[in-house]
Design a protein around this motif. Sequence first.
Motif, short mmCIF file in Angstrom:
data_model
loop_
_atom_site.label_atom_id
_atom_site.label_comp_id
_atom_site.label_asym_id
_atom_site.label_seq_id
_atom_site.Cartn_x
_atom_site.Cartn_y
_atom_site.Cartn_z
N PRO A 13 -2.56 -15.05 -64.41
CA PRO A 13 -1.17 -14.70 -64.58
C PRO A 13 -0.64 -13.73 -63.26
CG PRO A 13 -2.87 -12.91 -65.37
CD PRO A 13 -3.44 -14.42 -64.95
N LEU A 14 0.59 -14.20 -63.24
CA LEU A 14 1.45 -13.59 -62.00
C LEU A 14 2.14 -12.36 -62.54
CD1 LEU A 14 2.56 -16.93 -60.08
CD2 LEU A 14 0.50 -15.35 -59.76
N TYR A 15 3.04 -12.47 -63.55
CA TYR A 15 3.59 -11.33 -64.21
C TYR A 15 4.15 -11.69 -65.36
CZ TYR A 15 8.29 -13.82 -62.83
OH TYR A 15 9.16 -14.62 -62.66
N GLN A 16 4.56 -10.61 -66.11
CA GLN A 16 4.93 -10.77 -67.57
C GLN A 16 6.49 -10.60 -67.76
OE1 GLN A 16 3.23 -7.92 -70.30
NE2 GLN A 16 3.64 -9.02 -71.98
N GLY A 17 7.18 -11.46 -68.21
CA GLY A 17 8.53 -11.26 -68.41
C GLY A 17 9.13 -10.52 -69.55
N MET A 18 10.19 -10.32 -69.55
CA MET A 18 10.91 -9.28 -70.39
C MET A 18 10.76 -9.61 -72.15
SD MET A 18 14.59 -8.72 -68.81
CE MET A 18 15.26 -7.54 -70.11
N ASN A 19 10.44 -10.89 -72.34
CA ASN A 19 10.06 -11.33 -73.73
C ASN A 19 8.60 -11.20 -73.89
OD1 ASN A 19 9.40 -13.42 -72.09
ND2 ASN A 19 10.78 -14.97 -73.26
N GLY A 20 7.42 -10.87 -72.89
CA GLY A 20 6.17 -10.81 -73.32
C GLY A 20 5.46 -11.84 -72.58
N ARG A 21 6.22 -13.11 -72.44
CA ARG A 21 5.60 -14.29 -71.98
C ARG A 21 5.12 -14.20 -70.35
NH1 ARG A 21 7.40 -20.10 -74.12
NH2 ARG A 21 5.11 -20.35 -73.46
N PHE A 22 4.17 -14.80 -70.03
CA PHE A 22 3.52 -14.58 -68.63
C PHE A 22 3.75 -15.74 -67.69
CE2 PHE A 22 0.77 -11.53 -70.76
CZ PHE A 22 0.56 -10.57 -69.69
N VAL A 23 4.27 -15.49 -66.43
CA VAL A 23 4.44 -16.53 -65.54
C VAL A 23 3.11 -16.81 -64.92
CG1 VAL A 23 5.43 -17.16 -63.38
CG2 VAL A 23 6.81 -16.17 -64.95
N GLU A 24 2.61 -17.94 -64.54
CA GLU A 24 1.02 -18.21 -64.25
C GLU A 24 0.93 -19.22 -63.04
OE1 GLU A 24 -1.44 -17.95 -68.45
OE2 GLU A 24 0.17 -19.45 -68.56
N ARG A 25 0.16 -19.00 -62.24
CA ARG A 25 -0.11 -20.09 -61.51
C ARG A 25 -1.49 -20.93 -62.09
NH1 ARG A 25 -1.28 -17.35 -57.02
NH2 ARG A 25 0.55 -18.18 -55.81
N PHE A 26 -1.42 -22.20 -62.03
CA PHE A 26 -2.46 -23.00 -62.40
C PHE A 26 -2.93 -23.97 -61.67
CE2 PHE A 26 1.52 -25.47 -63.81
CZ PHE A 26 0.97 -26.89 -63.68
N TYR A 27 -4.15 -24.29 -61.61
CA TYR A 27 -4.70 -25.36 -60.74
C TYR A 27 -5.02 -26.66 -61.69
CZ TYR A 27 -5.35 -21.73 -57.44
OH TYR A 27 -5.08 -20.58 -56.88
N LEU A 28 -4.80 -27.79 -60.93
CA LEU A 28 -5.39 -29.08 -61.66
C LEU A 28 -6.70 -29.35 -60.80
CD1 LEU A 28 -2.11 -31.33 -61.91
CD2 LEU A 28 -3.39 -29.91 -63.50
N SER A 29 -6.73 -28.90 -59.36
CA SER A 29 -7.85 -29.08 -58.64
C SER A 29 -7.95 -27.96 -57.59
CB SER A 29 -7.80 -30.37 -57.82
OG SER A 29 -6.95 -30.22 -57.08
N PRO A 30 -8.90 -27.66 -56.83
CA PRO A 30 -9.14 -26.80 -56.00
C PRO A 30 -7.92 -26.49 -55.08
CG PRO A 30 -11.18 -27.21 -56.43
CD PRO A 30 -10.25 -28.26 -57.28
N SER A 31 -7.31 -27.74 -54.92
CA SER A 31 -6.19 -27.88 -53.60
C SER A 31 -4.77 -28.37 -54.46
CB SER A 31 -6.77 -28.85 -52.81
OG SER A 31 -6.75 -30.13 -53.42
N ALA A 32 -4.56 -28.33 -55.48
CA ALA A 32 -3.37 -28.55 -56.22
C ALA A 32 -3.00 -27.50 -57.17
CB ALA A 32 -3.60 -29.92 -56.99
N SER A 33 -2.03 -26.53 -56.90
CA SER A 33 -1.72 -25.54 -57.52
C SER A 33 -0.34 -25.60 -58.02
CB SER A 33 -2.17 -24.00 -57.12
OG SER A 33 -1.76 -23.90 -55.98
N TYR A 34 0.18 -24.92 -58.91
CA TYR A 34 1.53 -25.13 -59.60
C TYR A 34 1.81 -23.68 -60.25
CZ TYR A 34 0.89 -29.91 -58.61
OH TYR A 34 0.60 -31.18 -58.05
N ILE A 35 3.19 -23.45 -60.43
CA ILE A 35 3.50 -22.15 -61.00
C ILE A 35 4.19 -22.64 -62.61
CG2 ILE A 35 4.99 -19.95 -61.18
CD1 ILE A 35 2.91 -20.17 -58.93
#
Length: 315
Positions: free
Chosen positions: A24-46
Motif C-alpha cells: 500500500p502507498l496511501y489511503q484515499g478519502m473513500n478508504g480505498r488504497f493506492v498500491e504498488r504491485f509486482y508481476l515480477s521482481p523487475s516489473a512493478s506498476y501503480i
Amino acid sequence: MVLPNNIVLANGMLNEGLISKKEPLYQGMNGRFVERFYLSPSASYIFKPLTNNGQLGREVWVHEHILPSFPAIFPKIISYQISDSPDLNWMILEDLGQLSHDFNEETVLGVVKWAAWWHSLPTDQFADVPNSGLKPQIEEIIADISRQEDKFFQLLPALQMEERHVRPIFSLFDRLVFSKKLVLSHGDLHSGNFAVAANRLMVLDWEHLHLNTPYWDLYHALDMSHPLFVKKMTSQFRERALRTYLAEVKLELDGEAFLHEYYLFSAVFSIWMILLIHKDLEADAGKWPVEQLNAQLEETVSCLKQCAEAFYSIA
C-alpha cells in the motif's frame, strides 16, 4: 512487460493470482488504497482505484485532454476503466520508483517554475476545464471563516497568537475581493503531490485540475500543511519562491501587488486550515494521529504569522 487482460477483476480489485507481491502507498478519502504491485521482481506498476467518489473519471479526462501538451513530468496511465459504479473505477500507472517528498529549496523552486509554466498556458486552448476543484473557492472559505470568527478568536491563546496579529485581516472580509485572473491550476499541489524520482521532478495526482487564481497552486506548494508531509517554510524562502514565480510566469502582473495579495490569500487560507485542523482534533476520529495533527497545526500557525506580518509590512 505487457499487462495481462485480467490483471483487474470484474469487481474492480487486483487479481491476486497474477501478482507476486503488492504494497500500500496511501489511503484515499473513500478508504480505498493506492498500491504498488509486482508481476515480477523487475516489473512493478501503480494500481489506483477511485479514491474520491466525487472525482469519477476526472483523472483520466485530464490525462487525455490536458496533459498530452505537457512535458513528461507526470506518471503515464497504462490502463484504466471508467464505470458508473465508483468501486469499478481504476487506473494502472507507470511506477516511477522510490519517491522523495523532501521539502527542499531545489525541489520547491522546480515546482514553482513548472507551475509558472502551466499557469502561462492560454486557458482558451483547453475546453471543458471545470471552475472548481476539491476544496471550496476562496470566496466560500472567507464566508466560512466569517461564520466561525468568534470560535477562531477563542483559539488564539492556545495558538500563542494575539488578536492584533489577525484582527486587521478579519476587518477586510466584508470588502475583500481577490484578483479574478484565472489560470490552469493543478488544484492540489501540496507536498505529497510532487516528488523527485530518479533525479526527476514529477507532479502527481492531477484529478483536481481546474481553473483558479495563481495563488491557489502557490499556496498549496509553499504554505499548505499536511499531516504526512512535514515542512518548514521561512519568510525569506517564501519570498524567493514567489519572486522566482514572477520571473518565470508569462502573465501581466504587478510584482509587488502580486506579493501583497499572495500574503493575504495565504493568511486567509491558513486561518481556514487552522479551523479545519482544530475540528479534526476535537473529533478525534482517528484518521490522523493527534501528534501529526498538532504538528500540522503548528506549521499552519507559523505560516499564518509569517504571511500576516509580510502583508502588514507592505500595506
